[in-house]
Design a protein around this motif. Sequence first.
Motif, mmCIF file in Angstrom:
data_model
loop_
_atom_site.group_PDB
_atom_site.id
_atom_site.type_symbol
_atom_site.label_atom_id
_atom_site.label_comp_id
_atom_site.label_asym_id
_atom_site.label_seq_id
_atom_site.Cartn_x
_atom_site.Cartn_y
_atom_site.Cartn_z
ATOM 1 N N LEU A 67 0.826 -1.200 0.000
ATOM 2 C CA LEU A 67 0.000 0.000 0.000
ATOM 3 C C LEU A 67 0.865 1.256 0.000
ATOM 4 O O LEU A 67 0.619 2.193 -0.766
ATOM 5 N N LYS A 68 1.915 1.288 0.807
ATOM 6 C CA LYS A 68 2.796 2.464 0.850
ATOM 7 C C LYS A 68 3.522 2.656 -0.480
ATOM 8 O O LYS A 68 3.720 3.785 -0.921
ATOM 9 N N ARG A 69 3.923 1.572 -1.102
ATOM 10 C CA ARG A 69 4.566 1.700 -2.424
ATOM 11 C C ARG A 69 3.586 2.297 -3.430
ATOM 12 O O ARG A 69 3.954 3.166 -4.223
ATOM 13 N N ALA A 70 2.332 1.860 -3.399
ATOM 14 C CA ALA A 70 1.320 2.401 -4.316
ATOM 15 C C ALA A 70 1.067 3.878 -4.020
ATOM 16 O O ALA A 70 0.979 4.698 -4.934
ATOM 17 N N GLU A 71 0.967 4.236 -2.737
ATOM 18 C CA GLU A 71 0.777 5.639 -2.368
ATOM 19 C C GLU A 71 1.925 6.505 -2.878
ATOM 20 O O GLU A 71 1.708 7.608 -3.377
ATOM 21 N N SER A 72 3.148 6.005 -2.748
ATOM 22 C CA SER A 72 4.298 6.811 -3.156
ATOM 23 C C SER A 72 4.325 7.049 -4.660
ATOM 24 O O SER A 72 4.847 8.052 -5.118
ATOM 25 N N ARG A 73 3.742 6.157 -5.429
ATOM 26 C CA ARG A 73 3.662 6.379 -6.882
ATOM 27 C C ARG A 73 2.748 7.559 -7.210
ATOM 28 O O ARG A 73 2.847 8.149 -8.276
ATOM 29 N N PHE A 74 1.857 7.895 -6.287
ATOM 30 C CA PHE A 74 0.967 9.039 -6.483
ATOM 31 C C PHE A 74 1.499 10.276 -5.766
ATOM 32 O O PHE A 74 0.762 11.173 -5.445
ATOM 33 N N SER A 75 2.775 10.298 -5.481
ATOM 34 C CA SER A 75 3.547 11.427 -4.944
ATOM 35 C C SER A 75 3.388 11.684 -3.459
ATOM 36 O O SER A 75 3.708 12.764 -2.998
ATOM 37 N N GLY A 76 2.916 10.739 -2.705
ATOM 38 C CA GLY A 76 2.900 10.980 -1.273
ATOM 39 C C GLY A 76 2.348 9.819 -0.480
ATOM 40 O O GLY A 76 1.579 9.025 -0.996
ATOM 41 N N LEU A 77 2.750 9.756 0.785
ATOM 42 C CA LEU A 77 2.230 8.745 1.695
ATOM 43 C C LEU A 77 1.142 9.369 2.549
ATOM 44 O O LEU A 77 1.216 10.534 2.923
ATOM 45 N N LEU A 78 0.143 8.569 2.869
ATOM 46 C CA LEU A 78 -0.921 9.049 3.743
ATOM 47 C C LEU A 78 -0.567 8.859 5.215
ATOM 48 O O LEU A 78 -1.169 9.465 6.081
ATOM 49 N N GLY A 79 0.395 8.011 5.482
ATOM 50 C CA GLY A 79 0.809 7.762 6.855
ATOM 51 C C GLY A 79 2.138 7.044 6.872
ATOM 52 O O GLY A 79 2.620 6.584 5.844
ATOM 53 N N ALA A 80 2.724 6.953 8.040
ATOM 54 C CA ALA A 80 4.000 6.263 8.203
ATOM 55 C C ALA A 80 3.880 5.332 9.395
ATOM 56 O O ALA A 80 3.191 5.648 10.367
ATOM 57 N N ASN A 81 4.541 4.192 9.322
ATOM 58 C CA ASN A 81 4.510 3.315 10.493
ATOM 59 C C ASN A 81 5.483 3.864 11.535
ATOM 60 O O ASN A 81 6.461 4.532 11.207
ATOM 61 N N GLY A 82 5.198 3.586 12.784
ATOM 62 C CA GLY A 82 6.002 4.145 13.864
ATOM 63 C C GLY A 82 7.361 3.507 14.046
ATOM 64 O O GLY A 82 8.159 3.975 14.848
ATOM 65 N N ALA A 83 7.650 2.448 13.308
ATOM 66 C CA ALA A 83 8.899 1.720 13.497
ATOM 67 C C ALA A 83 10.104 2.422 12.885
ATOM 68 O O ALA A 83 11.220 2.260 13.368
ATOM 69 N N ILE A 84 9.888 3.202 11.818
ATOM 70 C CA ILE A 84 11.019 3.853 11.147
ATOM 71 C C ILE A 84 10.497 4.998 10.279
ATOM 72 O O ILE A 84 10.018 4.789 9.174
ATOM 73 N N TYR A 85 10.554 6.199 10.822
ATOM 74 C CA TYR A 85 10.176 7.373 10.030
ATOM 75 C C TYR A 85 10.939 8.606 10.484
ATOM 76 O O TYR A 85 11.460 8.654 11.589
ATOM 77 N N ALA A 86 10.997 9.574 9.575
ATOM 78 C CA ALA A 86 11.694 10.826 9.854
ATOM 79 C C ALA A 86 10.838 11.975 9.341
ATOM 80 O O ALA A 86 10.091 11.820 8.381
ATOM 81 N N LEU A 87 10.949 13.107 10.001
ATOM 82 C CA LEU A 87 10.249 14.297 9.523
ATOM 83 C C LEU A 87 11.018 15.535 9.931
ATOM 84 O O LEU A 87 11.852 15.494 10.834
ATOM 85 N N ARG A 88 10.709 16.611 9.229
ATOM 86 C CA ARG A 88 11.336 17.885 9.564
ATOM 87 C C ARG A 88 10.796 18.373 10.907
ATOM 88 O O ARG A 88 9.619 18.230 11.199
ATOM 89 N N ARG A 89 11.674 18.945 11.700
ATOM 90 C CA ARG A 89 11.260 19.470 12.998
ATOM 91 C C ARG A 89 10.060 20.409 12.846
ATOM 92 O O ARG A 89 9.139 20.400 13.658
ATOM 93 N N ALA A 90 10.061 21.218 11.796
ATOM 94 C CA ALA A 90 8.971 22.180 11.576
ATOM 95 C C ALA A 90 7.626 21.483 11.386
ATOM 96 O O ALA A 90 6.576 22.098 11.602
ATOM 97 N N GLN A 91 7.630 20.222 10.983
ATOM 98 C CA GLN A 91 6.387 19.486 10.753
ATOM 99 C C GLN A 91 5.918 18.719 11.994
ATOM 100 O O GLN A 91 4.806 18.215 12.035
ATOM 101 N N PHE A 92 6.774 18.629 13.013
ATOM 102 C CA PHE A 92 6.422 17.865 14.219
ATOM 103 C C PHE A 92 5.411 18.613 15.045
ATOM 104 O O PHE A 92 5.571 19.798 15.342
ATOM 105 N N VAL A 93 4.349 17.915 15.428
ATOM 106 C CA VAL A 93 3.328 18.468 16.314
ATOM 107 C C VAL A 93 3.267 17.543 17.538
ATOM 108 O O VAL A 93 3.011 16.349 17.388
ATOM 109 N N PRO A 94 3.545 18.068 18.734
ATOM 110 C CA PRO A 94 3.459 17.210 19.915
ATOM 111 C C PRO A 94 2.055 16.611 20.039
ATOM 112 O O PRO A 94 1.056 17.288 19.791
ATOM 113 N N LEU A 95 2.016 15.359 20.406
ATOM 114 C CA LEU A 95 0.737 14.659 20.536
ATOM 115 C C LEU A 95 0.390 14.484 22.003
ATOM 116 O O LEU A 95 1.257 14.421 22.867
ATOM 117 N N ALA A 96 -0.883 14.402 22.262
ATOM 118 C CA ALA A 96 -1.353 14.215 23.662
ATOM 119 C C ALA A 96 -1.425 12.759 23.988
ATOM 120 O O ALA A 96 -1.511 11.900 23.193
#
Length: 135
Positions: free
Chosen positions: A106-135
Amino acid sequence: MGGRPLQSAPSQRALTSVSVVCVLPLRVTVVRLAEPEGKTGAQNRGAARARGEVLVFTDVSCRFEPGAVRALVAPLADPAVAASCGELVYEGRGPEVRYWDFERALKRAESRFSGLLGANGAIYALRRAQFVPLA
């Protein structure tokens, strides 16, 4: 690249009382929490302590192949990319393996359409500016 669950994990208390801050070139800081706060709390605390532009998150039960973090953050060299997700590979057989095989497809198919809808928590990275603290 793949995060792989280890056969034995630390206790749940250990999992929720530590956040690891990692900066490339590899500098790691272990942030010990006074009380267990769960994965989300540990991530919030780790992100608050981190000083780099890119945050990398994982689960304590995963191990990375050599070069996984560098490969994970490489797409972020493009300013149009806000986050990057690695590939979780389960060892063994069972329903979890079948689920993650489907999830990877599913993630491979999403990436062919130029983006992922989500990331698994086991291995992901994001820009600090995009991080939103969660409750």
